[in-house]
Design a protein around this motif. Sequence first.
Motif, PDB file in Angstrom:
ATOM      1  N   TRP A  82       0.835  -1.204   0.000  1.00  0.00           N
ATOM      2  CA  TRP A  82       0.000   0.000   0.000  1.00  0.00           C
ATOM      3  C   TRP A  82       0.876   1.263   0.000  1.00  0.00           C
ATOM      4  O   TRP A  82       0.637   2.204  -0.751  1.00  0.00           O
ATOM      5  CB  TRP A  82      -0.916  -0.005   1.219  1.00  0.00           C
ATOM      6  N   LEU A  83       1.900   1.272   0.826  1.00  0.00           N
ATOM      7  CA  LEU A  83       2.794   2.421   0.904  1.00  0.00           C
ATOM      8  C   LEU A  83       3.578   2.602  -0.393  1.00  0.00           C
ATOM      9  O   LEU A  83       3.802   3.738  -0.833  1.00  0.00           O
ATOM     10  CB  LEU A  83       3.759   2.249   2.081  1.00  0.00           C
ATOM     11  N   ALA A  84       3.987   1.502  -1.019  1.00  0.00           N
ATOM     12  CA  ALA A  84       4.722   1.596  -2.284  1.00  0.00           C
ATOM     13  C   ALA A  84       3.845   2.207  -3.377  1.00  0.00           C
ATOM     14  O   ALA A  84       4.302   3.042  -4.168  1.00  0.00           O
ATOM     15  CB  ALA A  84       5.213   0.214  -2.706  1.00  0.00           C
ATOM     16  N   ASP A  85       2.584   1.810  -3.423  1.00  0.00           N
ATOM     17  CA  ASP A  85       1.665   2.385  -4.408  1.00  0.00           C
ATOM     18  C   ASP A  85       1.482   3.888  -4.179  1.00  0.00           C
ATOM     19  O   ASP A  85       1.458   4.680  -5.128  1.00  0.00           O
ATOM     20  CB  ASP A  85       0.300   1.689  -4.326  1.00  0.00           C
ATOM     21  N   LEU A  86       1.346   4.259  -2.920  1.00  0.00           N
ATOM     22  CA  LEU A  86       1.158   5.667  -2.578  1.00  0.00           C
ATOM     23  C   LEU A  86       2.401   6.487  -2.939  1.00  0.00           C
ATOM     24  O   LEU A  86       2.309   7.582  -3.510  1.00  0.00           O
ATOM     25  CB  LEU A  86       0.855   5.795  -1.091  1.00  0.00           C
ATOM     26  N   PHE A  87       3.572   5.953  -2.610  1.00  0.00           N
ATOM     27  CA  PHE A  87       4.821   6.649  -2.918  1.00  0.00           C
ATOM     28  C   PHE A  87       4.996   6.803  -4.426  1.00  0.00           C
ATOM     29  O   PHE A  87       5.390   7.867  -4.922  1.00  0.00           O
ATOM     30  CB  PHE A  87       6.004   5.884  -2.332  1.00  0.00           C
ATOM     31  N   ARG A  88       4.706   5.751  -5.166  1.00  0.00           N
ATOM     32  CA  ARG A  88       4.856   5.797  -6.615  1.00  0.00           C
ATOM     33  C   ARG A  88       4.006   6.923  -7.207  1.00  0.00           C
ATOM     34  O   ARG A  88       4.492   7.723  -8.021  1.00  0.00           O
ATOM     35  CB  ARG A  88       4.446   4.455  -7.215  1.00  0.00           C
ATOM     36  N   GLN A  89       2.738   7.004  -6.797  1.00  0.00           N
ATOM     37  CA  GLN A  89       1.865   8.031  -7.351  1.00  0.00           C
ATOM     38  C   GLN A  89       2.319   9.427  -6.930  1.00  0.00           C
ATOM     39  O   GLN A  89       2.261  10.380  -7.721  1.00  0.00           O
ATOM     40  CB  GLN A  89       0.419   7.793  -6.917  1.00  0.00           C
ATOM     41  N   THR A  90       2.801   9.545  -5.686  1.00  0.00           N
ATOM     42  CA  THR A  90       3.302  10.836  -5.215  1.00  0.00           C
ATOM     43  C   THR A  90       4.490  11.291  -6.049  1.00  0.00           C
ATOM     44  O   THR A  90       4.595  12.468  -6.423  1.00  0.00           O
ATOM     45  CB  THR A  90       3.712  10.737  -3.734  1.00  0.00           C
ATOM     46  N   LEU A  91       5.389  10.377  -6.355  1.00  0.00           N
ATOM     47  CA  LEU A  91       6.579  10.721  -7.130  1.00  0.00           C
ATOM     48  C   LEU A  91       6.220  11.063  -8.570  1.00  0.00           C
ATOM     49  O   LEU A  91       6.729  12.045  -9.136  1.00  0.00           O
ATOM     50  CB  LEU A  91       7.571   9.567  -7.086  1.00  0.00           C
ATOM     51  N   ILE A  92       5.312  10.309  -9.171  1.00  0.00           N
ATOM     52  CA  ILE A  92       4.887  10.603 -10.546  1.00  0.00           C
ATOM     53  C   ILE A  92       4.233  11.974 -10.608  1.00  0.00           C
ATOM     54  O   ILE A  92       4.547  12.792 -11.493  1.00  0.00           O
ATOM     55  CB  ILE A  92       3.925   9.507 -11.050  1.00  0.00           C
ATOM     56  N   ASP A  93       3.342  12.245  -9.673  1.00  0.00           N
ATOM     57  CA  ASP A  93       2.655  13.544  -9.657  1.00  0.00           C
ATOM     58  C   ASP A  93       3.637  14.681  -9.395  1.00  0.00           C
ATOM     59  O   ASP A  93       3.541  15.761 -10.010  1.00  0.00           O
ATOM     60  CB  ASP A  93       1.565  13.555  -8.581  1.00  0.00           C
ATOM     61  N   GLY A  94       4.578  14.456  -8.491  1.00  0.00           N
ATOM     62  CA  GLY A  94       5.542  15.493  -8.170  1.00  0.00           C
ATOM     63  C   GLY A  94       6.468  15.809  -9.320  1.00  0.00           C
ATOM     64  O   GLY A  94       6.784  16.989  -9.569  1.00  0.00           O
ATOM     65  N   MET A  95       6.928  14.801 -10.044  1.00  0.00           N
ATOM     66  CA  MET A  95       7.792  15.041 -11.196  1.00  0.00           C
ATOM     67  C   MET A  95       7.033  15.774 -12.294  1.00  0.00           C
ATOM     68  O   MET A  95       7.581  16.660 -12.963  1.00  0.00           O
ATOM     69  CB  MET A  95       8.352  13.723 -11.727  1.00  0.00           C
ATOM     70  N   ARG A  96       5.762  15.437 -12.460  1.00  0.00           N
ATOM     71  CA  ARG A  96       4.951  16.154 -13.454  1.00  0.00           C
ATOM     72  C   ARG A  96       4.809  17.619 -13.057  1.00  0.00           C
ATOM     73  O   ARG A  96       4.959  18.520 -13.895  1.00  0.00           O
ATOM     74  CB  ARG A  96       3.578  15.500 -13.571  1.00  0.00           C
ATOM     75  N   ALA A  97       4.563  17.879 -11.775  1.00  0.00           N
ATOM     76  CA  ALA A  97       4.422  19.253 -11.306  1.00  0.00           C
ATOM     77  C   ALA A  97       5.729  20.030 -11.445  1.00  0.00           C
ATOM     78  O   ALA A  97       5.715  21.258 -11.628  1.00  0.00           O
ATOM     79  CB  ALA A  97       3.960  19.261  -9.849  1.00  0.00           C
ATOM     80  N   ALA A  98       6.864  19.336 -11.364  1.00  0.00           N
ATOM     81  CA  ALA A  98       8.169  19.989 -11.506  1.00  0.00           C
ATOM     82  C   ALA A  98       8.556  20.209 -12.966  1.00  0.00           C
ATOM     83  O   ALA A  98       9.613  20.772 -13.240  1.00  0.00           O
ATOM     84  CB  ALA A  98       9.238  19.149 -10.811  1.00  0.00           C
ATOM     85  N   GLY A  99       7.687  19.774 -13.884  1.00  0.00           N
ATOM     86  CA  GLY A  99       7.944  19.974 -15.308  1.00  0.00           C
ATOM     87  C   GLY A  99       8.634  18.812 -15.977  1.00  0.00           C
ATOM     88  O   GLY A  99       9.166  18.963 -17.086  1.00  0.00           O
ATOM     89  N   PHE A 100       8.617  17.635 -15.339  1.00  0.00           N
ATOM     90  CA  PHE A 100       9.296  16.469 -15.897  1.00  0.00           C
ATOM     91  C   PHE A 100       8.297  15.321 -16.035  1.00  0.00           C
ATOM     92  O   PHE A 100       8.293  14.386 -15.221  1.00  0.00           O
ATOM     93  CB  PHE A 100      10.474  16.048 -15.023  1.00  0.00           C
ATOM     94  N   THR A 101       7.419  15.411 -17.022  1.00  0.00           N
ATOM     95  CA  THR A 101       6.557  14.278 -17.307  1.00  0.00           C
ATOM     96  C   THR A 101       7.428  13.121 -17.796  1.00  0.00           C
ATOM     97  O   THR A 101       8.611  13.293 -18.113  1.00  0.00           O
ATOM     98  CB  THR A 101       5.519  14.617 -18.379  1.00  0.00           C
ATOM     99  N   ARG A 102       6.838  11.954 -17.890  1.00  0.00           N
ATOM    100  CA  ARG A 102       7.622  10.796 -18.338  1.00  0.00           C
ATOM    101  C   ARG A 102       8.244  11.056 -19.706  1.00  0.00           C
ATOM    102  O   ARG A 102       9.396  10.696 -19.949  1.00  0.00           O
ATOM    103  CB  ARG A 102       6.734   9.547 -18.374  1.00  0.00           C
ATOM    104  N   GLU A 103       7.493  11.688 -20.593  1.00  0.00           N
ATOM    105  CA  GLU A 103       8.007  11.964 -21.929  1.00  0.00           C
ATOM    106  C   GLU A 103       9.160  12.970 -21.901  1.00  0.00           C
ATOM    107  O   GLU A 103      10.024  12.971 -22.792  1.00  0.00           O
ATOM    108  CB  GLU A 103       6.887  12.494 -22.826  1.00  0.00           C
ATOM    109  N   GLN A 104       9.189  13.848 -20.890  1.00  0.00           N
ATOM    110  CA  GLN A 104      10.228  14.872 -20.809  1.00  0.00           C
ATOM    111  C   GLN A 104      11.458  14.412 -20.039  1.00  0.00           C
ATOM    112  O   GLN A 104      12.466  15.115 -20.012  1.00  0.00           O
ATOM    113  CB  GLN A 104       9.647  16.125 -20.135  1.00  0.00           C
ATOM    114  N   GLN A 105      11.388  13.259 -19.443  1.00  0.00           N
ATOM    115  CA  GLN A 105      12.509  12.783 -18.633  1.00  0.00           C
ATOM    116  C   GLN A 105      13.633  12.238 -19.520  1.00  0.00           C
ATOM    117  O   GLN A 105      13.372  11.628 -20.564  1.00  0.00           O
ATOM    118  CB  GLN A 105      12.032  11.692 -17.672  1.00  0.00           C
ATOM    119  N   HIS A 106      14.858  12.461 -19.075  1.00  0.00           N
ATOM    120  CA  HIS A 106      16.006  11.881 -19.765  1.00  0.00           C
ATOM    121  C   HIS A 106      15.862  10.359 -19.741  1.00  0.00           C
ATOM    122  O   HIS A 106      15.423   9.787 -18.737  1.00  0.00           O
ATOM    123  CB  HIS A 106      17.289  12.311 -19.060  1.00  0.00           C
ATOM    124  N   PRO A 107      16.235   9.662 -20.828  1.00  0.00           N
ATOM    125  CA  PRO A 107      16.049   8.198 -20.850  1.00  0.00           C
ATOM    126  C   PRO A 107      16.702   7.481 -19.672  1.00  0.00           C
ATOM    127  O   PRO A 107      16.125   6.529 -19.128  1.00  0.00           O
ATOM    128  CB  PRO A 107      16.692   7.790 -22.183  1.00  0.00           C
TER     129      PRO A 107
END
Length: 345
Positions: A82-107
């Motif tokens: 449960w905690l891993a799922d929550l952390f994963r979503q928090t990190l994905i949302d946070g990177m998007r908010a910082a301007g680094f969507t998955r498509e914008q991330q370095h490979p």
Amino acid sequence: MSSAEPKTPAGFPSEAEADARLTADRFDIIALIAKADRRREAGDRRAANAYYSAAIRTAAARPSSDPAVATEIARAHVAVTWLADLFRQTLIDGMRAAGFTREQQHPRFRKSLDMMFGDVPRPAEYRQFPQKPMAHYYPDMAHVEFADTKPWDWVAQLEAVFPDMQREALSLLAQHDGFQPYMKMANARPQQDHHGLLENADWSTLHLWQNGAAVDEHIARCPNIYRAVMDHVPLCHIGPRAPSVMLSLLRPGAKIPPHSGMLNSRFICHLPLVVPPDCGFRVGGSTIEWQEGKVIAFDDSVEHEAWNNSAYDRLVLIFDIWRPELSQSERDQITAMFDIVDNYR
């Protein structure tokens, strides 16, 4: 993502009771899970995950025939998921908010997240001493034990002011004030003794920069050392995690046992200030003797150890830099990721 937060069973130990039991026995599985539950209820999910995970590791290493323990370990597994799922979503949302969507991330950075989330495995390394960072594995980094510092202009600039730095170092050693054991007791996470080094002054440090800020009271005692680092070194800044600029004191006869660091996206640098004979340092399969005034850089995610077999103190200045092959975009993305991680509760 898990639909509901796990629940603590009625009558389970309070946090104070769990702390008391862990003081008496740090391998008490029920107390570890109770501590995790209470940290989760308090909103400290990082600590909760650490304690649930410690309980699971302890149960694997020390199997119990008690059915109640088996029931609670099963619940700990559910909580970790449960905690891993929550952390994963928090990190994905946070990177998007910082301007680094998955498509914008370095490979390479995107691949590092996939490995962190467990979507892909780390690549196999068929060598005796692979990169094994404890916090974040950054893929496709060349295997390095000791780095070649000759191309770095700042190294010669730092070494040029070594005599002034050494004079301050000798003054510090004459007093010994302010040095604290490198391994400190902390109740915020499960505690391990790390080969007897916990609260052991044999390996002590004096921090000049720690947790993202200068330590003014220590800098006042060695201003030339601090200024030399700040003026010449391209330090790796990652929020409160880096850099650590510190003086590392290894007492006569002391050893730092084999261990690995947190990141492989940086190099740790040493400038030996006071080094008596019979001191040594191993990284992976390479062993050196420090030379006073000569900078070395190494990947601390590779197993390393140090020793002082002399009758005198050894003092080394330590700081960290980015690995030079990382682009600015990669550095920005790693920094943004750890900003999210360090603010995650």
